[in-house]
Scaffold this motif. Structure first.
Motif, mmCIF file in Angstrom:
data_model
loop_
_atom_site.group_PDB
_atom_site.id
_atom_site.type_symbol
_atom_site.label_atom_id
_atom_site.label_comp_id
_atom_site.label_asym_id
_atom_site.label_seq_id
_atom_site.Cartn_x
_atom_site.Cartn_y
_atom_site.Cartn_z
ATOM 1 N N ILE A 269 0.727 -1.320 0.102
ATOM 2 C CA ILE A 269 0.011 -0.076 -0.166
ATOM 3 C C ILE A 269 0.893 1.166 -0.108
ATOM 4 O O ILE A 269 0.589 2.228 -0.644
ATOM 5 C CB ILE A 269 -0.894 -0.076 1.289
ATOM 6 N N THR B 27 -5.726 5.329 -4.565
ATOM 7 C CA THR B 27 -5.292 4.297 -3.303
ATOM 8 C C THR B 27 -6.216 3.293 -3.926
ATOM 9 O O THR B 27 -5.795 1.895 -3.954
ATOM 10 C CB THR B 27 -5.979 4.900 -2.204
ATOM 11 N N LEU C 258 -4.770 -0.575 -5.028
ATOM 12 C CA LEU C 258 -5.200 -1.905 -4.156
ATOM 13 C C LEU C 258 -5.723 -2.605 -5.472
ATOM 14 O O LEU C 258 -5.392 -3.942 -5.330
ATOM 15 C CB LEU C 258 -6.523 -1.728 -3.570
#
Length: 520
Positions: A6, A40, A44
């Protein structure tokens, strides 16, 4: 299996990752507008795809489609990737399939009215409790009579049938009122105008087509075009909820796997819960709690953590919280709520940090070994390898041309269902009603005149009724005389009663003798 990176933790200078085997423990990505939530989500999605996990997500603003094409790596992105420690950071596209309820920016997504069911359909139509009950009766009636409900035409045909047989239906299934039927019909009209006509029909979406793995072992990312759909929030949220329910009902139990079978990302999650009745929220909670054992991870994305009800929020093990701006009392409450949901880190003041995070920074907590939540980390989020922005029409067409599902969904199918069956029955009934008139005896000429005399015409109803009464009273041998006399009187008057009676007797004896096999 290699963890999904991440970003890099600023607090403890460590890599912040998500373990694939805990990817089915669900998650939350939250933050104010413009703080980097979409990037983000793309990071992912790429991470799951590279590990062979299919992903399904909505493209609300049009920039998620950038996953389908390689990015443009400039010096700034390369430096950030190096700082975070991203191995082999190069531009790369992900295997992608575009979907669109309207069939414009991707393959059409369809389901049937029966598969949607009365509960979710009532939510789309914004029906009250009484109207929802009538819709339940319509579905039950269709099941009992073996009528397929595939598209909105079928549902309209069933509503028309219920309206026509309202008294009988009310007796057998429960009270059905004309105003409730009319309200459902008006709601169907609004849904049709909003584009719902294209959503219901065949071929219906097969779950296997959103759970595909590419030839090189990467999971295919299904992207739902939602820029227009988001303007119809009930349709948007109910479709995604239906898809989630289909996964829950049809996938087998598999327990905890090395990696999820599918990751489902629900953007603008607050739309799912706005004005939702308690029973529906309870159903969502049940699905989220149990679908983990089906190998599906659900990730909600919204501005505030409290957009998701507490009972569901407590089941989301992986958290990414971008900046929250504490400008209003609601914002200040949201900051406090978000801070309380993280495992504390003694090196970090969560409340103060939440309002000071920059774009591309987030507070992250994921599940460690044995499912224990890690202490919250201030994190620099890793950049995706794809384009962080919209794609051109030609690029979209190129991706669609190489779609693994081909043109399977591009052409609608309209097979025989409730609308066609009921229309055929109505046509058959109309033809049967016309058949006796077309095949009646004595069409035209003298035969028609005699038929009118005996069986009635507009001008001679009174005379025939009189003849019928006399016929009933004079059974046996007096039939001919009584009827004959009556006809004679009518035709000749009192002056010619004697001769008229004789003529009438001969006519009636001839006709009735032929009918009953008597001698003339």
């Amino acid at each position: 299996m290699e963890p999904i990176l991440i970003g890099k933790g600023v607090t403890d200078d460590i890599a912040v990752s998500l373990l694939p085997r805990f990817g089915n423990r669900h998650g939350l990505v939250a933050g104010a507008t413009g703080t980097g939530k979409t990037v983000t989500l793309m990071t992912l999605a790429e991470g799951f795809s590279r590990r062979g996990v299919p992903v399904f997500m909505a493209d609300v603003k049009g920039d998620v489609a950038g996953l389908a094409v390689p990015g443009e790596i400039d010096g700034k992105l390369a430096a950030r990737a190096a700082e975070i420690g991203v191995d082999g950071y190069t531009a790369q596209a992900s295997p992608t399939v575009f979907w669109d309820l309207y069939g414009q920016l991707g393959h059409p997504v369809r389901t049937t009215v029966s598969e949607m069911g009365p509960t979710l359909l009532a939510r789309i139509l914004e029906l009250n409790a009484t109207q929802s009950g009538v819709l339940d009766i319509v579905f039950k009636l269709a099941d009992d009579r073996g009528l397929l409900l595939l598209d909105l035409d079928d549902l309209r045909a069933l509503l028309t049938l219920v309206a026509a047989e309202r008294k009988n239906v009310s007796t057998e299934y429960g009270l059905v009122s004309a105003p409730s039927i009319a309200a459902i019909q008006r709601a169907l009209l609004r849904l049709s105008q909003d584009g719902g006509e294209n959503f219901f029909g065949e071929p219906a979406l097969e779950l296997a087509d959103i759970m595909r793995v590419n030839h090189d072992g990467r999971g295919v990312i299904g992207i739902l075009a939602a820029a227009q759909l988001i303007l119809k929030p009930r349709l948007y949220s109910t479709f995604l909820l239906w898809l989630l329910s289909e996964l829950f009902e049809k996938l087998p139990e598999v327990g905890d796997l090395e990696k999820p079978k599918l990751v489902f990302i629900f953007d603008e999650a607050h739309l799912l819960f706005n004005d939702a009745p308690a029973a529906l929220v309870q159903r969502i909670e049940q699905v989220v709690r149990l679908i983990r054992s089906k190998g599906v991870g659900v990730y909600f994305c919204s501005q505030f953590p409290d957009d998701v009800p507490a009972n569901i929020l407590g089941q989301l093990g992986n958290r990414v919280q971008h900046a929250l701006r504490a400008f209003t009392p609601r914002d200040q409450k949201a900051v406090k709520t978000a801070a309380e949901t993280f495992v504390p880190n003694p090196k970090l003041d969560v409340v103060a940090t939440l309002s000071q995070l920059g774009t591309g920074e987030a507070l992250v907590s994921t599940l460690l070994d044995k499912g224990i939540p890690a202490p919250v980390q201030k994190t620099l989020v890793a950049p995706p390898r794809c384009r962080m922005g919209a794609i051109s029409e030609s690029e979209r067409m190129q991706v669609r041309a190489g779609s693994p599902v081909g043109s399977r969904y591009d052409t609608a199918i309209n097979r025989e269902s409730a609308a066609e069956i009921l229309a055929a029955r109505a046509q058959q009934a109309a033809e049967q009603a016309q058949a006796p008139a077309a095949q009646g005896p004595g069409q035209g000429g003298v035969g028609q005149k005699i038929g009118e005399f005996l069986f009635g015409s507009g001008r001679r109803q009174g005379m025939v009724e009189s003849v019928a009464k006399q016929t009933t009273r004079n059974v046996g041998g007096s039939i001919g005389r009584s009827v004959g006399s009556s006809i004679g009187e009518s035709m000749m008057g009192k002056t010619g009663k004697k001769y008229g009676g004789q003529i009438g007797n001969q006519i009636v004896r001839g006709i009735l003798g032929g009918l009953f096999g008597g001698k003339r």
